[in-house]
Design a protein around this motif. Structure first.
Motif, PDB file in Angstrom:
ATOM      1  N   PRO A 106      -8.716  -0.708  -8.438  1.00 33.09           N
ATOM      2  CA  PRO A 106      -9.443  -0.265  -7.326  1.00 33.09           C
ATOM      3  C   PRO A 106      -9.932  -1.320  -6.656  1.00 33.09           C
ATOM      4  CG  PRO A 106      -9.952   1.213  -9.340  1.00 33.09           C
ATOM      5  CD  PRO A 106      -8.994   0.083  -9.839  1.00 33.09           C
ATOM      6  N   ALA A 107     -10.521  -2.194  -7.156  1.00 27.87           N
ATOM      7  CA  ALA A 107     -11.114  -3.363  -6.714  1.00 27.87           C
ATOM      8  C   ALA A 107      -9.989  -4.291  -5.921  1.00 27.87           C
ATOM      9  CB  ALA A 107     -12.037  -4.410  -7.477  1.00 27.87           C
ATOM     10  N   LEU A 108      -9.050  -4.376  -6.467  1.00 21.10           N
ATOM     11  CA  LEU A 108      -7.827  -4.945  -5.639  1.00 21.10           C
ATOM     12  C   LEU A 108      -7.499  -4.093  -4.487  1.00 21.10           C
ATOM     13  CD1 LEU A 108      -5.651  -6.178  -8.648  1.00 21.10           C
ATOM     14  CD2 LEU A 108      -7.227  -7.683  -7.268  1.00 21.10           C
ATOM     15  N   PHE A 109      -7.431  -3.122  -4.609  1.00 23.14           N
ATOM     16  CA  PHE A 109      -6.857  -2.282  -3.476  1.00 23.14           C
ATOM     17  C   PHE A 109      -7.957  -2.286  -2.117  1.00 23.14           C
ATOM     18  CE2 PHE A 109      -3.204   0.740  -4.615  1.00 23.14           C
ATOM     19  CZ  PHE A 109      -2.668  -0.221  -5.460  1.00 23.14           C
ATOM     20  N   LEU A 110      -9.092  -2.371  -2.540  1.00 28.74           N
ATOM     21  CA  LEU A 110     -10.266  -2.063  -1.699  1.00 28.74           C
ATOM     22  C   LEU A 110     -10.488  -3.166  -0.997  1.00 28.74           C
ATOM     23  CD1 LEU A 110     -12.109   0.229  -0.574  1.00 28.74           C
ATOM     24  CD2 LEU A 110     -13.745  -0.554  -2.595  1.00 28.74           C
ATOM     25  N   PHE A 111     -10.242  -4.640  -1.737  1.00 25.83           N
ATOM     26  CA  PHE A 111     -10.773  -5.887  -1.049  1.00 25.83           C
ATOM     27  C   PHE A 111      -9.350  -6.715  -0.699  1.00 25.83           C
ATOM     28  CE2 PHE A 111     -14.295  -4.341  -3.314  1.00 25.83           C
ATOM     29  CZ  PHE A 111     -15.499  -4.218  -2.238  1.00 25.83           C
ATOM     30  N   PRO A 112      -8.904  -7.456  -1.483  1.00 22.80           N
ATOM     31  CA  PRO A 112      -7.894  -8.602  -1.394  1.00 22.80           C
ATOM     32  C   PRO A 112      -6.550  -7.900  -0.773  1.00 22.80           C
ATOM     33  CG  PRO A 112      -8.214  -8.537  -3.910  1.00 22.80           C
ATOM     34  CD  PRO A 112      -9.503  -7.610  -3.086  1.00 22.80           C
ATOM     35  N   LEU A 113      -6.046  -6.820  -1.349  1.00 20.75           N
ATOM     36  CA  LEU A 113      -4.814  -6.210  -1.106  1.00 20.75           C
ATOM     37  C   LEU A 113      -4.798  -5.282   0.242  1.00 20.75           C
ATOM     38  CD1 LEU A 113      -3.359  -5.869  -4.523  1.00 20.75           C
ATOM     39  CD2 LEU A 113      -3.079  -7.543  -2.940  1.00 20.75           C
ATOM     40  N   ARG A 114      -6.103  -4.873   0.702  1.00 24.70           N
ATOM     41  CA  ARG A 114      -6.439  -4.090   1.851  1.00 24.70           C
ATOM     42  C   ARG A 114      -5.335  -4.091   2.981  1.00 24.70           C
ATOM     43  NH1 ARG A 114      -9.929  -0.022   2.675  1.00 24.70           N
ATOM     44  NH2 ARG A 114     -10.516   0.351   4.821  1.00 24.70           N
ATOM     45  N   SER A 115      -5.290  -5.483   3.527  1.00 31.97           N
ATOM     46  CA  SER A 115      -4.516  -5.528   4.743  1.00 31.97           C
ATOM     47  C   SER A 115      -2.933  -5.484   4.382  1.00 31.97           C
ATOM     48  CB  SER A 115      -4.833  -6.968   5.367  1.00 31.97           C
ATOM     49  OG  SER A 115      -4.449  -7.753   4.548  1.00 31.97           O
ATOM     50  N   LEU A 116      -2.607  -5.708   3.295  1.00 32.95           N
ATOM     51  CA  LEU A 116      -1.298  -5.416   2.915  1.00 32.95           C
ATOM     52  C   LEU A 116      -0.660  -4.210   2.761  1.00 32.95           C
ATOM     53  CD1 LEU A 116      -1.162  -8.803   0.494  1.00 32.95           C
ATOM     54  CD2 LEU A 116      -0.453  -8.459   2.685  1.00 32.95           C
ATOM     55  N   LEU A 117      -1.665  -3.412   1.922  1.00 32.85           N
ATOM     56  CA  LEU A 117      -1.086  -1.992   1.455  1.00 32.85           C
ATOM     57  C   LEU A 117      -1.316  -1.156   2.833  1.00 32.85           C
ATOM     58  CD1 LEU A 117      -3.613  -1.434  -1.556  1.00 32.85           C
ATOM     59  CD2 LEU A 117      -1.055  -1.770  -1.359  1.00 32.85           C
ATOM     60  N   TYR A 118      -2.110  -1.259   3.532  1.00 36.04           N
ATOM     61  CA  TYR A 118      -2.316  -0.516   4.966  1.00 36.04           C
ATOM     62  C   TYR A 118      -1.712  -1.197   6.207  1.00 36.04           C
ATOM     63  CZ  TYR A 118      -5.221   1.710   1.468  1.00 36.04           C
ATOM     64  OH  TYR A 118      -5.383   2.380   0.084  1.00 36.04           O
ATOM     65  N   PHE A 119      -0.590  -1.978   6.149  1.00 39.22           N
ATOM     66  CA  PHE A 119      -0.068  -2.719   7.165  1.00 39.22           C
ATOM     67  C   PHE A 119       0.430  -1.904   8.310  1.00 39.22           C
ATOM     68  CE2 PHE A 119       3.345  -1.595   4.368  1.00 39.22           C
ATOM     69  CZ  PHE A 119       4.126  -1.346   5.332  1.00 39.22           C
ATOM     70  N   ASN A 120       0.856  -0.563   7.961  1.00 37.90           N
ATOM     71  CA  ASN A 120       1.392   0.316   9.016  1.00 37.90           C
ATOM     72  C   ASN A 120       0.065   1.032   9.850  1.00 37.90           C
ATOM     73  OD1 ASN A 120       0.633   1.944   6.424  1.00 37.90           O
ATOM     74  ND2 ASN A 120       2.109   3.286   6.992  1.00 37.90           N
ATOM     75  N   LEU A 121      -1.078   1.028   9.419  1.00 41.56           N
ATOM     76  CA  LEU A 121      -1.976   1.785  10.202  1.00 41.56           C
ATOM     77  C   LEU A 121      -2.655   0.773  11.398  1.00 41.56           C
ATOM     78  CD1 LEU A 121      -4.029   3.223   7.115  1.00 41.56           C
ATOM     79  CD2 LEU A 121      -2.162   4.139   8.562  1.00 41.56           C
ATOM     80  N   ASP A 122      -3.195   1.496  12.193  1.00 42.30           N
ATOM     81  CA  ASP A 122      -3.589   1.006  13.472  1.00 42.30           C
ATOM     82  C   ASP A 122      -4.604  -0.498  13.146  1.00 42.30           C
ATOM     83  OD1 ASP A 122      -2.298   2.898  14.926  1.00 42.30           O
ATOM     84  OD2 ASP A 122      -4.228   4.001  15.180  1.00 42.30           O
TER      85      ASP A 122
END
Length: 312
Positions: A106-122
Protein backbone atom coordinates in the motif's frame (compact mmCIF):
# COMPACT_ATOMS: atom_id res chain seq x y z
CA UNK A 1 10.18 -53.99 34.24
CA UNK A 2 12.23 -53.41 31.10
CA UNK A 3 10.46 -52.14 28.03
CA UNK A 4 9.74 -54.67 25.25
CA UNK A 5 11.47 -53.80 22.01
CA UNK A 6 10.11 -54.54 18.55
CA UNK A 7 11.82 -54.53 15.18
CA UNK A 8 9.90 -52.70 12.46
CA UNK A 9 10.39 -53.19 8.73
CA UNK A 10 11.06 -49.84 7.06
CA UNK A 11 10.10 -49.21 3.44
CA UNK A 12 10.37 -45.91 1.54
CA UNK A 13 7.22 -44.54 -0.05
CA UNK A 14 7.71 -42.50 -3.18
CA UNK A 15 11.24 -41.50 -4.06
CA UNK A 16 14.06 -43.41 -2.28
CA UNK A 17 15.50 -41.89 0.91
CA UNK A 18 19.25 -42.15 1.09
CA UNK A 19 20.56 -44.15 4.07
CA UNK A 20 17.08 -45.09 5.24
CA UNK A 21 17.53 -48.30 7.28
CA UNK A 22 15.64 -51.43 6.23
CA UNK A 23 14.75 -52.12 9.86
CA UNK A 24 14.62 -50.24 13.11
CA UNK A 25 14.42 -51.52 16.67
CA UNK A 26 12.39 -49.47 19.09
CA UNK A 27 10.61 -49.89 22.43
CA UNK A 28 6.84 -50.29 22.47
CA UNK A 29 6.76 -47.54 25.09
CA UNK A 30 8.69 -45.14 22.84
CA UNK A 31 6.76 -42.21 21.42
CA UNK A 32 5.97 -41.47 17.81
CA UNK A 33 8.33 -38.51 18.12
CA UNK A 34 11.18 -40.85 19.10
CA UNK A 35 10.51 -43.04 16.06
CA UNK A 36 10.59 -40.01 13.76
CA UNK A 37 13.78 -38.75 15.38
CA UNK A 38 15.51 -42.13 15.12
CA UNK A 39 14.70 -42.49 11.41
CA UNK A 40 15.69 -38.88 10.71
CA UNK A 41 19.06 -39.37 12.41
CA UNK A 42 19.68 -42.69 10.65
CA UNK A 43 18.92 -41.23 7.20
CA UNK A 44 20.52 -37.82 7.90
CA UNK A 45 17.22 -36.13 6.98
CA UNK A 46 15.32 -33.36 8.72
CA UNK A 47 12.65 -34.89 10.94
CA UNK A 48 10.15 -32.41 9.49
CA UNK A 49 10.53 -33.92 6.03
CA UNK A 50 9.42 -37.40 7.11
CA UNK A 51 5.89 -38.78 7.18
CA UNK A 52 5.50 -42.26 8.62
CA UNK A 53 2.46 -44.44 7.92
CA UNK A 54 1.55 -47.99 8.89
CA UNK A 55 1.86 -50.49 6.08
CA UNK A 56 -1.29 -52.30 7.22
CA UNK A 57 -3.81 -49.49 6.86
CA UNK A 58 -1.81 -46.43 5.71
CA UNK A 59 -2.76 -44.53 8.90
CA UNK A 60 -0.27 -41.88 9.99
CA UNK A 61 2.08 -42.51 12.90
CA UNK A 62 2.01 -39.08 14.58
CA UNK A 63 5.19 -37.21 15.38
CA UNK A 64 3.99 -36.75 18.95
CA UNK A 65 5.14 -37.42 22.49
CA UNK A 66 1.58 -38.37 23.45
CA UNK A 67 1.31 -41.43 21.18
CA UNK A 68 3.42 -44.53 21.87
CA UNK A 69 4.39 -47.24 19.41
CA UNK A 70 2.06 -49.58 21.27
CA UNK A 71 -0.80 -47.08 20.89
CA UNK A 72 -0.41 -47.14 17.11
CA UNK A 73 -0.87 -50.91 16.95
CA UNK A 74 2.61 -51.56 15.56
CA UNK A 75 4.06 -54.88 16.65
CA UNK A 76 7.07 -57.09 15.90
CA UNK A 77 7.88 -57.12 12.16
CA UNK A 78 5.18 -54.55 11.35
CA UNK A 79 5.85 -52.58 8.16
CA UNK A 80 6.08 -48.81 8.20
CA UNK A 81 6.28 -46.59 5.13
CA UNK A 82 8.45 -43.47 5.25
CA UNK A 83 7.90 -40.65 2.77
CA UNK A 84 10.18 -37.70 2.11
CA UNK A 85 7.90 -34.65 2.01
CA UNK A 86 10.59 -32.54 0.36
CA UNK A 87 12.09 -29.22 1.46
CA UNK A 88 10.20 -27.64 4.34
CA UNK A 89 9.76 -24.10 5.64
CA UNK A 90 8.75 -23.02 9.13
CA UNK A 91 5.12 -21.95 9.52
CA UNK A 92 6.26 -18.83 11.35
CA UNK A 93 8.41 -17.87 8.36
CA UNK A 94 5.48 -18.51 6.01
CA UNK A 95 3.25 -16.15 7.97
CA UNK A 96 5.91 -13.44 8.07
CA UNK A 97 6.31 -13.61 4.29
CA UNK A 98 2.53 -13.73 3.70
CA UNK A 99 1.93 -10.51 5.63
CA UNK A 100 5.01 -8.68 4.39
CA UNK A 101 3.48 -8.08 0.96
CA UNK A 102 0.29 -6.30 2.05
CA UNK A 103 2.30 -4.50 4.72
CA UNK A 104 4.57 -2.69 2.23
CA UNK A 105 2.55 -2.69 -1.02
CA UNK A 106 0.00 0.00 0.00
CA UNK A 107 2.68 2.55 0.88
CA UNK A 108 4.57 1.74 -2.33
CA UNK A 109 1.44 2.25 -4.44
CA UNK A 110 0.48 5.43 -2.64
CA UNK A 111 3.88 7.12 -2.85
CA UNK A 112 6.91 6.06 -4.99
CA UNK A 113 4.96 4.04 -7.59
CA UNK A 114 1.98 6.39 -7.89
CA UNK A 115 2.98 8.11 -11.13
CA UNK A 116 3.95 4.80 -12.76
CA UNK A 117 0.75 2.96 -11.83
CA UNK A 118 -1.67 5.66 -12.91
CA UNK A 119 0.19 6.83 -16.03
CA UNK A 120 -2.99 6.68 -18.13
CA UNK A 121 -4.95 9.16 -16.00
CA UNK A 122 -5.03 12.90 -16.51
CA UNK A 123 -1.91 14.77 -15.46
CA UNK A 124 -0.79 16.18 -13.18
CA UNK A 125 -1.85 13.59 -10.59
CA UNK A 126 -3.15 15.21 -7.47
CA UNK A 127 -1.76 14.12 -4.13
CA UNK A 128 -3.40 11.34 -2.17
CA UNK A 129 -6.38 12.42 -0.09
CA UNK A 130 -6.51 12.27 3.68
CA UNK A 131 -8.94 9.37 3.40
CA UNK A 132 -6.53 7.40 1.21
CA UNK A 133 -3.73 8.12 3.70
CA UNK A 134 -5.99 6.89 6.49
CA UNK A 135 -6.77 3.64 4.65
CA UNK A 136 -3.04 3.12 4.12
CA UNK A 137 -2.46 3.67 7.84
CA UNK A 138 -5.16 1.17 8.79
CA UNK A 139 -3.71 -1.47 6.43
CA UNK A 140 -0.25 -0.87 7.89
CA UNK A 141 -1.50 -1.16 11.47
CA UNK A 142 -3.42 -4.35 10.65
CA UNK A 143 -0.51 -6.16 9.08
CA UNK A 144 2.03 -4.90 11.60
CA UNK A 145 -0.23 -6.46 14.22
CA UNK A 146 -0.29 -9.68 12.20
CA UNK A 147 3.51 -9.74 12.08
CA UNK A 148 3.70 -9.05 15.83
CA UNK A 149 1.31 -11.92 16.55
CA UNK A 150 3.25 -14.25 14.28
CA UNK A 151 6.50 -13.61 16.14
CA UNK A 152 5.30 -13.19 19.72
CA UNK A 153 1.80 -14.69 20.11
CA UNK A 154 1.01 -17.67 17.89
CA UNK A 155 2.02 -21.22 18.76
CA UNK A 156 1.89 -23.56 15.78
CA UNK A 157 0.68 -27.17 15.96
CA UNK A 158 2.88 -28.05 12.97
CA UNK A 159 6.46 -26.84 12.81
CA UNK A 160 6.80 -26.75 9.02
CA UNK A 161 5.01 -27.00 5.69
CA UNK A 162 6.29 -27.85 2.17
CA UNK A 163 8.41 -24.93 0.97
CA UNK A 164 6.66 -24.89 -2.42
CA UNK A 165 3.39 -23.91 -0.75
CA UNK A 166 4.77 -20.50 0.20
CA UNK A 167 3.75 -19.13 -3.20
CA UNK A 168 0.17 -20.44 -2.95
CA UNK A 169 -0.24 -19.25 0.63
CA UNK A 170 1.16 -15.80 -0.11
CA UNK A 171 -0.92 -15.25 -3.25
CA UNK A 172 -4.11 -14.48 -1.31
CA UNK A 173 -2.58 -11.70 0.79
CA UNK A 174 -0.14 -10.28 -1.75
CA UNK A 175 -2.67 -10.24 -4.61
CA UNK A 176 -5.99 -9.48 -2.90
CA UNK A 177 -4.99 -7.51 0.22
CA UNK A 178 -1.93 -5.97 -1.41
CA UNK A 179 -2.18 -5.26 -5.13
CA UNK A 180 -5.98 -5.40 -5.40
CA UNK A 181 -6.88 -3.06 -2.56
CA UNK A 182 -3.95 -0.70 -2.99
CA UNK A 183 -4.44 -0.19 -6.73
CA UNK A 184 -8.18 0.52 -6.62
CA UNK A 185 -8.49 2.41 -3.35
CA UNK A 186 -5.52 4.68 -4.10
CA UNK A 187 -6.51 5.58 -7.66
CA UNK A 188 -6.77 9.35 -8.14
CA UNK A 189 -10.39 8.85 -9.24
CA UNK A 190 -11.37 6.42 -6.47
CA UNK A 191 -14.18 7.21 -4.03
CA UNK A 192 -11.56 7.50 -1.27
CA UNK A 193 -9.75 10.22 -3.26
CA UNK A 194 -12.46 12.76 -2.49
CA UNK A 195 -11.62 15.80 -0.38
CA UNK A 196 -15.07 15.58 1.21
CA UNK A 197 -15.57 11.98 2.36
CA UNK A 198 -18.66 10.76 4.15
CA UNK A 199 -17.50 11.32 7.73
CA UNK A 200 -20.20 9.03 9.08
CA UNK A 201 -18.56 6.17 7.20
CA UNK A 202 -15.11 7.23 8.42
CA UNK A 203 -16.04 7.41 12.11
CA UNK A 204 -18.06 4.19 12.01
CA UNK A 205 -15.24 2.46 10.17
CA UNK A 206 -12.63 3.58 12.68
CA UNK A 207 -14.81 2.34 15.54
CA UNK A 208 -15.29 -1.06 13.92
CA UNK A 209 -11.60 -1.31 13.06
CA UNK A 210 -10.45 -0.51 16.59
CA UNK A 211 -13.00 -2.89 18.16
CA UNK A 212 -12.19 -5.72 15.74
CA UNK A 213 -8.41 -5.44 16.04
CA UNK A 214 -8.47 -5.26 19.85
CA UNK A 215 -10.71 -8.27 20.37
CA UNK A 216 -9.06 -10.24 17.58
CA UNK A 217 -5.82 -9.90 19.52
CA UNK A 218 -7.63 -10.90 22.72
CA UNK A 219 -8.97 -14.04 21.03
CA UNK A 220 -5.50 -14.94 19.77
CA UNK A 221 -4.08 -14.56 23.28
CA UNK A 222 -6.80 -16.85 24.64
CA UNK A 223 -6.04 -19.47 21.99
CA UNK A 224 -2.30 -19.14 22.63
CA UNK A 225 -2.76 -19.82 26.35
CA UNK A 226 -4.68 -23.04 25.62
CA UNK A 227 -1.49 -24.64 24.31
CA UNK A 228 1.60 -25.04 26.41
CA UNK A 229 4.89 -24.08 24.68
CA UNK A 230 6.37 -26.97 22.71
CA UNK A 231 3.16 -29.04 22.74
CA UNK A 232 0.18 -29.62 20.44
CA UNK A 233 -2.28 -30.15 23.30
CA UNK A 234 -5.46 -28.11 23.11
CA UNK A 235 -8.14 -27.06 25.57
CA UNK A 236 -11.67 -25.76 25.14
CA UNK A 237 -11.48 -21.98 24.54
CA UNK A 238 -13.62 -19.61 26.55
CA UNK A 239 -13.83 -15.86 26.90
CA UNK A 240 -15.31 -12.92 25.03
CA UNK A 241 -16.85 -14.14 21.77
CA UNK A 242 -16.23 -17.86 22.26
CA UNK A 243 -19.76 -18.45 23.63
CA UNK A 244 -21.20 -17.01 20.40
CA UNK A 245 -19.17 -18.65 17.64
CA UNK A 246 -16.48 -21.28 17.20
CA UNK A 247 -13.84 -18.83 15.98
CA UNK A 248 -14.42 -15.31 17.31
CA UNK A 249 -10.92 -14.40 16.09
CA UNK A 250 -12.32 -14.72 12.56
CA UNK A 251 -15.45 -12.77 13.51
CA UNK A 252 -13.38 -9.87 14.87
CA UNK A 253 -11.10 -10.08 11.83
CA UNK A 254 -14.09 -9.55 9.54
CA UNK A 255 -15.36 -6.70 11.73
CA UNK A 256 -11.99 -4.94 11.46
CA UNK A 257 -12.02 -5.34 7.67
CA UNK A 258 -15.57 -4.01 7.48
CA UNK A 259 -14.17 -0.95 9.24
CA UNK A 260 -11.58 -0.53 6.48
CA UNK A 261 -14.36 -1.01 3.92
CA UNK A 262 -16.34 1.88 5.43
CA UNK A 263 -13.33 4.19 5.69
CA UNK A 264 -12.46 3.44 2.04
CA UNK A 265 -15.87 4.90 1.13
CA UNK A 266 -17.24 1.46 0.26
CA UNK A 267 -14.55 0.29 -2.15
CA UNK A 268 -15.59 -2.90 -3.94
CA UNK A 269 -11.97 -4.15 -3.82
CA UNK A 270 -12.01 -4.25 -0.01
CA UNK A 271 -15.42 -5.95 -0.02
CA UNK A 272 -14.13 -8.54 -2.50
CA UNK A 273 -11.20 -9.35 -0.20
CA UNK A 274 -13.59 -9.70 2.77
CA UNK A 275 -15.84 -12.04 0.77
CA UNK A 276 -13.03 -14.33 -0.41
CA UNK A 277 -11.31 -14.36 2.98
CA UNK A 278 -14.63 -14.89 4.77
CA UNK A 279 -15.40 -17.99 2.72
CA UNK A 280 -12.00 -19.46 3.57
CA UNK A 281 -12.37 -18.64 7.27
CA UNK A 282 -15.88 -20.13 7.29
CA UNK A 283 -14.46 -23.39 5.91
CA UNK A 284 -11.64 -23.46 8.48
CA UNK A 285 -14.04 -22.64 11.31
CA UNK A 286 -16.42 -25.49 10.48
CA UNK A 287 -13.51 -27.93 10.42
CA UNK A 288 -12.48 -26.66 13.85
CA UNK A 289 -16.07 -26.97 15.14
CA UNK A 290 -16.21 -30.58 13.98
CA UNK A 291 -12.84 -31.27 15.61
CA UNK A 292 -13.94 -29.71 18.90
CA UNK A 293 -17.10 -31.84 18.95
CA UNK A 294 -15.10 -35.00 18.25
CA UNK A 295 -12.22 -34.22 20.61
CA UNK A 296 -14.13 -32.91 23.63
CA UNK A 297 -17.51 -34.63 23.29
CA UNK A 298 -20.13 -33.57 25.84
CA UNK A 299 -17.67 -31.20 27.51
CA UNK A 300 -17.92 -28.91 24.49
CA UNK A 301 -21.03 -26.81 23.82
CA UNK A 302 -21.67 -27.13 20.09
CA UNK A 303 -22.10 -23.96 18.03
CA UNK A 304 -24.60 -23.45 15.21
CA UNK A 305 -22.69 -20.51 13.75
CA UNK A 306 -18.92 -20.59 13.49
CA UNK A 307 -17.70 -17.10 12.48
CA UNK A 308 -20.60 -14.64 12.47
CA UNK A 309 -23.09 -14.91 15.32
CA UNK A 310 -26.54 -15.82 14.01
CA UNK A 311 -25.44 -15.82 10.37
CA UNK A 312 -22.84 -18.43 9.45
Amino acid sequence: MASTNVTLTVEPRGKPIRNLPAEIEIALTASGEELHTALAEASATSVHRLRITKGSDRSVVPNSTRTTIQDTGLRESSVIHVKDLGPQIAWRTVFIIEYLGPLVIPALFLFPLRSLLYFNLDKPLHEASETQLLVCLLLTVHFLKREFETVFVHRFSNATMPARNIFKNSAHYWALAGFNIAYWVFRPDAAAATKQPNMGLVYAGLALFGFGELFNLNAHLILRDLRRPGTTERGIPSGFGFSLVTCPNYMFEIIAWLGIFLVSQLSWSVLFFIFVGGLQMWSWAWKKEIRYRKEFGDKYKSKKTVILAGLC
